[in-house]
Design an enzyme around this catalytic site. Structure first.
Site, short mmCIF file in Angstrom:
data_model
loop_
_atom_site.label_atom_id
_atom_site.label_comp_id
_atom_site.label_asym_id
_atom_site.label_seq_id
_atom_site.Cartn_x
_atom_site.Cartn_y
_atom_site.Cartn_z
N TYR A 45 28.19 62.86 7.72
CA TYR A 45 28.24 62.80 9.17
C TYR A 45 27.00 63.39 9.82
O TYR A 45 27.09 64.17 10.76
CB TYR A 45 29.49 63.54 9.69
CG TYR A 45 30.75 62.79 9.39
CD1 TYR A 45 30.99 61.55 9.97
CD2 TYR A 45 31.69 63.29 8.50
CE1 TYR A 45 32.14 60.84 9.69
CE2 TYR A 45 32.85 62.57 8.21
CZ TYR A 45 33.06 61.35 8.81
OH TYR A 45 34.19 60.65 8.53
N TYR A 173 43.58 60.86 12.27
CA TYR A 173 42.52 60.80 11.24
C TYR A 173 43.19 60.89 9.88
O TYR A 173 43.97 61.81 9.62
CB TYR A 173 41.52 61.95 11.41
CG TYR A 173 40.53 61.99 10.27
CD1 TYR A 173 39.41 61.16 10.27
CD2 TYR A 173 40.73 62.80 9.15
CE1 TYR A 173 38.53 61.14 9.20
CE2 TYR A 173 39.86 62.80 8.08
CZ TYR A 173 38.76 61.96 8.11
OH TYR A 173 37.90 61.94 7.05
N ASP A 267 51.16 62.76 7.08
CA ASP A 267 49.93 63.22 6.45
C ASP A 267 49.77 64.70 6.78
O ASP A 267 49.32 65.07 7.87
CB ASP A 267 48.77 62.37 7.00
CG ASP A 267 47.42 62.79 6.43
OD1 ASP A 267 47.36 63.80 5.70
OD2 ASP A 267 46.43 62.10 6.72
N LYS A 296 43.67 69.52 1.08
CA LYS A 296 42.98 70.66 1.72
C LYS A 296 43.36 72.04 1.14
O LYS A 296 42.71 72.50 0.23
CB LYS A 296 43.16 70.59 3.23
CG LYS A 296 42.46 69.32 3.82
CD LYS A 296 41.51 69.62 4.94
CE LYS A 296 40.47 68.54 5.15
NZ LYS A 296 40.95 67.30 5.77
C1 LIG Z 1 40.74 65.82 5.66
C2 LIG Z 1 41.85 64.90 5.91
C3 LIG Z 1 41.99 63.70 5.18
C4 LIG Z 1 40.97 63.24 4.18
O1 LIG Z 1 40.84 64.11 3.11
P1 LIG Z 1 39.51 64.03 2.19
O2 LIG Z 1 39.79 64.99 1.09
O3 LIG Z 1 38.37 64.44 3.07
O4 LIG Z 1 39.38 62.64 1.73
C5 LIG Z 1 43.09 62.91 5.45
N1 LIG Z 1 44.01 63.27 6.35
C6 LIG Z 1 43.92 64.40 7.06
C7 LIG Z 1 44.99 64.76 8.04
C8 LIG Z 1 42.83 65.25 6.88
O5 LIG Z 1 42.71 66.36 7.61
#
Ligand SMILES: *Cc1c(COP(=O)(O)O)cnc(C)c1O
Length: 446
Positions: A45, A173, A267, A296
């Site tokens: 980015y 996202y 998610d 994460k």
């Molecule tokens: C960071 C994130 C992703 C993507 O994860 P990566 O490990 O960067 O591919 C997907 N969904 C959410 C809610 C995120 O915060």
């Protein structure tokens, strides 16, 4: 051209400006690896022509990052929201070291191992309801793709092959890959340029009030026949701008999914593991999704690992004598043993250290210390949930320049879109937390 001894000889075009300096008088030279390697790195980015030179990190400890030039920054981001137990936690380090001695990695095809199976059973026990079938991957985007593949193939396997689309939300996202970009916010997102080549799903405003609820149910009436799942980040849309919504919204989504025969995918890659004040955000709404994605903070920021966890009725749609009904996915490094060991250790810490109490204490500090920012010129909103503190501005003209001002205050805070936010390690000492919030007030007031 370049000599064999120095294959990385000077690039033709400069790529990044000179690294920011410790003092105007005596800039310590950047290390050799930095000078030789930087021309070969493509940063995420970043407009590589104008981006400020990246900082050179040397070591980390709890909520601090030491740079090679001797400076030390208090980290407000916790390594993109992952390092919730602080950097270099001795318990996670020891677990990874012990695992390294016996088996760093083995393929997960036709073979399993203790760290992965222990982790799978612990996640099943920890997650609400009967989310109990775990598929491991190595990044969040891929975990979401696997959830999408599960939801699509669930329909193929149950004889509804036309139902392949997701209903996702503005402000959302879910990752950077081609499949997940298609379920991110199409305009606000970082991906609008790719619009033409992405799969088409349905992206709606979250049903948060009467009007958006009516629009949401109208969409469902029209499109349910082609939809397989509703997909959202629960309570907080993170990378879309730290947008909060009420638990009631999630209950609306759960009820709608039930009414229209859709799967609900949550998610929790950002919100999972305590960030919003409870272990998982969906607990605050008292609902259970059909599929959940985690990553994460799963390993406490030590190793790359993600998981897609499904309920039995999803899994059972793949049980069949037809080979085509099996889930066709298998990343090379799935269930990496080092990563699973670090995740098991990270889960231990939620049991042995008072993490959710620490989140509550961070919440109290952020609520009190960020509130005065509301009075500052250009500030549009201040909001806090769990260990997430957000100051939203009318507009940030130059996020890079603003970031440099935070670095000058010895804090690592990365403004994006129109927000300045902190998501610190849950173990951050109160003095460091105060350094972060003081810096935000100071930088935004001048
Ligand atoms: C960071 C994130 C992703 C993507 O994860 P990566 O490990 O960067 O591919 C997907 N969904 C959410 C809610 C995120 O915060």
């Amino acid at each position: 051209m370049s000599s064999p001894r120095n294959p990385s000889a000077a690039p033709r075009t400069p790529t990044v400006q000179h690294a920011e300096q410790a003092t105007p008088h005596s800039p310590p030279p950047m290390p050799d690896w930095y000078q030789q390697g930087l021309p070969h790195i493509w940063l995420p980015y970043s407009q590589m022509k104008t981006a400020p030179a990246p900082l050179a990190a040397r070591s980390t400890q709890n909520a601090r990052i030491q740079l090679t030039d001797g400076r030390e920054l208090v980290d407000g981001v916790a390594a993109w929201w992952t390092a919730c137990h602080g950097y270099n936690h001795p318990h996670i380090r020891a677990a990874v070291q012990a695992q390294l001695e016996t088996m760093p990695h083995v393929m997960f095809g036709g073979m399993v191992h203790e760290p992965a199976l222990r982790l799978a059973s612990r996640l099943s026990a920890l997650l609400p309801g009967d989310l109990e079938r775990v598929f491991f991957t190595d990044s969040g985007s891929v975990a979401v793709e696997v959830a999408m593949k599960m939801a699509i193939q669930y329909r193929l396997n149950t004889g509804e092959p036309k139902r392949t689309k997701m209903l996702a939300f503005k402000g959302g996202y879910h990752g950077d890959t081609l499949a997940t970009m298609a379920v991110c916010d199409p305009e606000e997102g970082m991906h609008h340029l790719y619009g033409d080549v992405l799969a088409t799903h349905i992206i709606a405003p979250l049903p948060q009030d009467e009007e958006s609820e009516a629009a949401f149910f109208k969409l469902l009436d029209e499109h349910a026949h082609e939809l397989t799942a509703i997909l959202t980040e629960p309570l907080v849309q993170g990378a879309g701008g730290m947008l909060f919504h009420a638990p009631a919204v999630l209950r609306t989504l759960r009820a709608a999914a039930d009414r229209y025969g859709l799967l609900l995918i949550l998610d929790e890659i950002f919100t999972g593991f305590g960030r919003t004040g409870t272990m998982f955000a969906c607990e605050q709404a008292g609902i259970v999704p059909d599929i959940i994605t985690l990553s994460k903070a799963l390993t406490g920021g030590t190793m790359a690992l993600a998981a897609t966890v499904a309920r039995p009725h999803v899994f059972e749609a793949f049980l069949s004598d037809t080979p085509d009904h099996a889930l066709m996915h298998g990343p090379t490094f799935m269930a990496n043993a080092l990563a699973c060991a670090s995740a098991n250790a990270a889960l231990d810490l939620f049991e042995t250290e008072p993490r959710l109490e620490q989140v509550a204490a961070i919440n109290r500090h952020l609520t009190e210390a960020l509130e005065p920012c509301r009075m500052l010129p250009g500030v549009k909103d201040v909001r806090v949930l769990g260990a997430i503190g957000v100051v939203e501005l009318e507009k940030i003209a130059n996020p890079d320049a603003l970031r440099q001002r935070f670095i000058a205050e010895n804090v690592w805070i990365r403004p994006f879109r129109s927000i300045v936010y902190v998501t610190p390690a849950f173990t951050i000492p109160p003095e460091d937390l105060r350094i972060l919030t003081d810096a935000i007030y100071r930088v935004l007031s001048t």
